[in-house]
Motif scaffolding. Structure first.
Motif, PDB file in Angstrom:
ATOM      1  N   GLU A 114      41.585  41.019  49.520  1.00 45.60           N
ATOM      2  CA  GLU A 114      40.289  41.219  50.179  1.00 45.60           C
ATOM      3  C   GLU A 114      40.449  41.273  51.691  1.00 45.60           C
ATOM      4  OE1 GLU A 114      36.400  39.407  48.259  1.00 45.60           O
ATOM      5  OE2 GLU A 114      38.030  37.947  48.309  1.00 45.60           O
ATOM      6  N   ILE A 115      41.242  40.371  52.238  1.00 48.72           N
ATOM      7  CA  ILE A 115      41.468  40.354  53.683  1.00 48.72           C
ATOM      8  C   ILE A 115      42.153  41.643  54.122  1.00 48.72           C
ATOM      9  CG2 ILE A 115      42.746  39.195  55.540  1.00 48.72           C
ATOM     10  CD1 ILE A 115      42.283  36.570  53.930  1.00 48.72           C
ATOM     11  N   LEU A 116      43.129  42.094  53.328  1.00 49.68           N
ATOM     12  CA  LEU A 116      43.834  43.344  53.637  1.00 49.68           C
ATOM     13  C   LEU A 116      42.881  44.534  53.589  1.00 49.68           C
ATOM     14  CD1 LEU A 116      46.672  44.256  54.358  1.00 49.68           C
ATOM     15  CD2 LEU A 116      47.109  44.614  51.930  1.00 49.68           C
ATOM     16  N   GLU A 117      41.955  44.547  52.638  1.00 48.96           N
ATOM     17  CA  GLU A 117      40.964  45.625  52.559  1.00 48.96           C
ATOM     18  C   GLU A 117      40.071  45.635  53.797  1.00 48.96           C
ATOM     19  OE1 GLU A 117      38.785  45.157  48.950  1.00 48.96           O
ATOM     20  OE2 GLU A 117      40.277  46.210  47.752  1.00 48.96           O
ATOM     21  N   HIS A 118      39.636  44.459  54.243  1.00 50.76           N
ATOM     22  CA  HIS A 118      38.786  44.375  55.432  1.00 50.76           C
ATOM     23  C   HIS A 118      39.531  44.878  56.670  1.00 50.76           C
ATOM     24  CE1 HIS A 118      35.435  42.476  53.485  1.00 50.76           C
ATOM     25  NE2 HIS A 118      36.131  41.410  53.129  1.00 50.76           N
ATOM     26  N   VAL A 119      40.783  44.477  56.810  1.00 55.89           N
ATOM     27  CA  VAL A 119      41.588  44.900  57.954  1.00 55.89           C
ATOM     28  C   VAL A 119      41.811  46.411  57.906  1.00 55.89           C
ATOM     29  CG1 VAL A 119      43.885  44.739  58.999  1.00 55.89           C
ATOM     30  CG2 VAL A 119      42.681  42.664  58.296  1.00 55.89           C
ATOM     31  N   ALA A 120      42.092  46.947  56.715  1.00 62.37           N
ATOM     32  CA  ALA A 120      42.320  48.388  56.574  1.00 62.37           C
ATOM     33  C   ALA A 120      41.065  49.184  56.916  1.00 62.37           C
ATOM     34  CB  ALA A 120      42.791  48.708  55.152  1.00 62.37           C
ATOM     35  N   MET A 121      39.905  48.731  56.445  1.00 63.35           N
ATOM     36  CA  MET A 121      38.657  49.435  56.762  1.00 63.35           C
ATOM     37  C   MET A 121      38.366  49.354  58.250  1.00 63.35           C
ATOM     38  SD  MET A 121      36.204  51.338  56.170  1.00 63.35           S
ATOM     39  CE  MET A 121      35.765  51.587  54.486  1.00 63.35           C
ATOM     40  N   LEU A 122      38.605  48.198  58.845  1.00 58.85           N
ATOM     41  CA  LEU A 122      38.400  48.059  60.282  1.00 58.85           C
ATOM     42  C   LEU A 122      39.303  49.030  61.044  1.00 58.85           C
ATOM     43  CD1 LEU A 122      37.089  46.535  62.665  1.00 58.85           C
ATOM     44  CD2 LEU A 122      38.992  44.928  62.522  1.00 58.85           C
ATOM     45  N   ALA A 123      40.567  49.139  60.625  1.00 58.22           N
ATOM     46  CA  ALA A 123      41.503  50.063  61.278  1.00 58.22           C
ATOM     47  C   ALA A 123      41.012  51.502  61.153  1.00 58.22           C
ATOM     48  CB  ALA A 123      42.895  49.918  60.669  1.00 58.22           C
ATOM     49  N   MET A 124      40.536  51.876  59.960  1.00 63.50           N
ATOM     50  CA  MET A 124      40.052  53.239  59.749  1.00 63.50           C
ATOM     51  C   MET A 124      38.839  53.532  60.627  1.00 63.50           C
ATOM     52  SD  MET A 124      39.372  55.183  56.135  1.00 63.50           S
ATOM     53  CE  MET A 124      37.724  54.650  55.774  1.00 63.50           C
ATOM     54  N   LEU A 125      37.913  52.589  60.727  1.00 64.29           N
ATOM     55  CA  LEU A 125      36.721  52.788  61.550  1.00 64.29           C
ATOM     56  C   LEU A 125      37.070  52.846  63.040  1.00 64.29           C
ATOM     57  CD1 LEU A 125      34.194  50.479  59.690  1.00 64.29           C
ATOM     58  CD2 LEU A 125      34.064  52.967  59.890  1.00 64.29           C
ATOM     59  N   VAL A 126      38.016  52.024  63.470  1.00 60.94           N
ATOM     60  CA  VAL A 126      38.408  52.034  64.888  1.00 60.94           C
ATOM     61  C   VAL A 126      39.072  53.359  65.243  1.00 60.94           C
ATOM     62  CG1 VAL A 126      40.023  51.008  66.553  1.00 60.94           C
ATOM     63  CG2 VAL A 126      38.527  49.547  65.195  1.00 60.94           C
ATOM     64  N   ILE A 127      39.953  53.853  64.382  1.00 64.34           N
ATOM     65  CA  ILE A 127      40.610  55.141  64.648  1.00 64.34           C
ATOM     66  C   ILE A 127      39.581  56.264  64.666  1.00 64.34           C
ATOM     67  CG2 ILE A 127      42.233  56.854  63.728  1.00 64.34           C
ATOM     68  CD1 ILE A 127      43.913  54.465  62.741  1.00 64.34           C
ATOM     69  N   TRP A 128      38.627  56.206  63.757  1.00 66.50           N
ATOM     70  CA  TRP A 128      37.576  57.234  63.712  1.00 66.50           C
ATOM     71  C   TRP A 128      36.707  57.174  64.960  1.00 66.50           C
ATOM     72  CZ3 TRP A 128      32.257  55.918  63.004  1.00 66.50           C
ATOM     73  CH2 TRP A 128      31.415  57.018  62.924  1.00 66.50           C
ATOM     74  N   ALA A 129      36.412  55.981  65.450  1.00 68.73           N
ATOM     75  CA  ALA A 129      35.466  55.828  66.557  1.00 68.73           C
ATOM     76  C   ALA A 129      36.115  55.950  67.931  1.00 68.73           C
ATOM     77  CB  ALA A 129      34.756  54.487  66.454  1.00 68.73           C
ATOM     78  N   VAL A 130      37.438  55.796  68.043  1.00 73.39           N
ATOM     79  CA  VAL A 130      38.036  55.825  69.375  1.00 73.39           C
ATOM     80  C   VAL A 130      38.921  57.054  69.588  1.00 73.39           C
ATOM     81  CG1 VAL A 130      39.396  54.556  71.073  1.00 73.39           C
ATOM     82  CG2 VAL A 130      37.824  53.328  69.593  1.00 73.39           C
ATOM     83  N   PRO A 131      40.105  57.177  68.972  1.00 76.45           N
ATOM     84  CA  PRO A 131      40.925  58.355  69.295  1.00 76.45           C
ATOM     85  C   PRO A 131      40.277  59.675  68.873  1.00 76.45           C
ATOM     86  CG  PRO A 131      42.249  56.720  68.154  1.00 76.45           C
ATOM     87  CD  PRO A 131      40.823  56.272  68.083  1.00 76.45           C
ATOM     88  N   PHE A 132      39.540  59.669  67.774  1.00 79.97           N
ATOM     89  CA  PHE A 132      38.968  60.923  67.298  1.00 79.97           C
ATOM     90  C   PHE A 132      37.800  61.406  68.151  1.00 79.97           C
ATOM     91  CE2 PHE A 132      40.109  62.693  62.984  1.00 79.97           C
ATOM     92  CZ  PHE A 132      41.436  62.366  63.127  1.00 79.97           C
ATOM     93  N   THR A 133      37.288  60.569  69.023  1.00 75.87           N
ATOM     94  CA  THR A 133      36.179  60.995  69.874  1.00 75.87           C
ATOM     95  C   THR A 133      36.653  61.498  71.224  1.00 75.87           C
ATOM     96  OG1 THR A 133      35.875  58.786  70.797  1.00 75.87           O
ATOM     97  CG2 THR A 133      34.621  59.334  68.818  1.00 75.87           C
ATOM     98  N   ARG A 134      37.938  61.488  71.469  1.00 77.33           N
ATOM     99  CA  ARG A 134      38.446  61.903  72.770  1.00 77.33           C
ATOM    100  C   ARG A 134      38.762  63.392  72.778  1.00 77.33           C
ATOM    101  NH1 ARG A 134      36.348  57.864  73.265  1.00 77.33           N
ATOM    102  NH2 ARG A 134      37.041  55.979  74.268  1.00 77.33           N
TER     103      ARG A 134
END
Length: 194
Positions: free
Chosen positions: A26-46
């Motif tokens: 469960e913790i790994l799933e939360h970390v993975a989703m957080l990583a996916m959302l951060v990549i989507w919201a930061v590098p992909f918006t540049r």
């Protein structure tokens, strides 16, 4: 008789209590989703809105870690088939189009989006997780709006294009749309935003 307030637990104790009921998966799933959302919201918006070899390689590499962490193979077979068909269709367009592989970067983005769909579908199994992802999408939209609004306001000219960290106003608007729709849904719903 003196009555004292109970001692407030420290942040470390609170985190330990939250994590105590969680399994490592469960913790790994939360970390993975957080990583996916951060990549989507930061590098992909540049700059070019996620297009380009560096951004696509970053996301593909992250997905190679995220999909196993999410145990994506446990997603419904229908969702996996739909995502697979979308990815294959995008590649087939390159094969049969007169420009052939000239648009391959866009085709890769469709494949990445399909993989993100599978990971996201696997993650949002209950109402709390859906709410968490919905709030993250809204916050990403608000952050990007702030990036554009401050610069637009500072320009002193209402005719200045609001494009945020994107290269043009169209991808900027497309990025803001999910946050706006999800945010309106959260505000308008009287029940849990499932």
């Amino acid at each position: 008789m003196v009555i004292t307030a109970p001692a407030k637990p420290s942040a470390r104790q609170e985190l330990a209590e939250v994590l105590a009921g969680r399994t490592w998966t469960e913790i790994l799933e939360h970390v993975a989703m957080l990583a996916m959302l951060v990549i989507w919201a930061v590098p992909f918006t540049r700059a070019v809105g996620g297009r380009g070899v560096h951004n696509e390689l970053l996301f593909c590499g992250a997905l190679l870690l995220i999909l196993p962490a999410m145990q994506a193979w446990r997603t419904s077979h229908r969702s996996i088939a739909l995502a697979g068909l979308t990815a294959v269709a995008a590649e087939l367009v390159c094969v049969f189009a007169p420009t052939h592989w000239y648009g391959s970067d866009v085709a890769v983005e469709y494949a990445i989006a399909a993989a993100c769909f599978v990971a996201g579908r696997r993650y949002v199994r209950d109402v709390d997780r859906r709410l968490l992802v919905a709030i993250a999408i809204c916050l990403a939209g608000l952050y990007e709006f702030e990036q554009a609004f401050v610069a637009w306001w500072g320009s002193g000219n209402a005719a200045t294009e609001m494009s945020g960290t994107f290269y043009w106003h169209n991808p900027y608007a497309a990025f803001l749309l999910p946050g706006a729709v999800v945010g309106l849904g959260l505000v308008a719903s009287r029940r849990s935003p499932a």
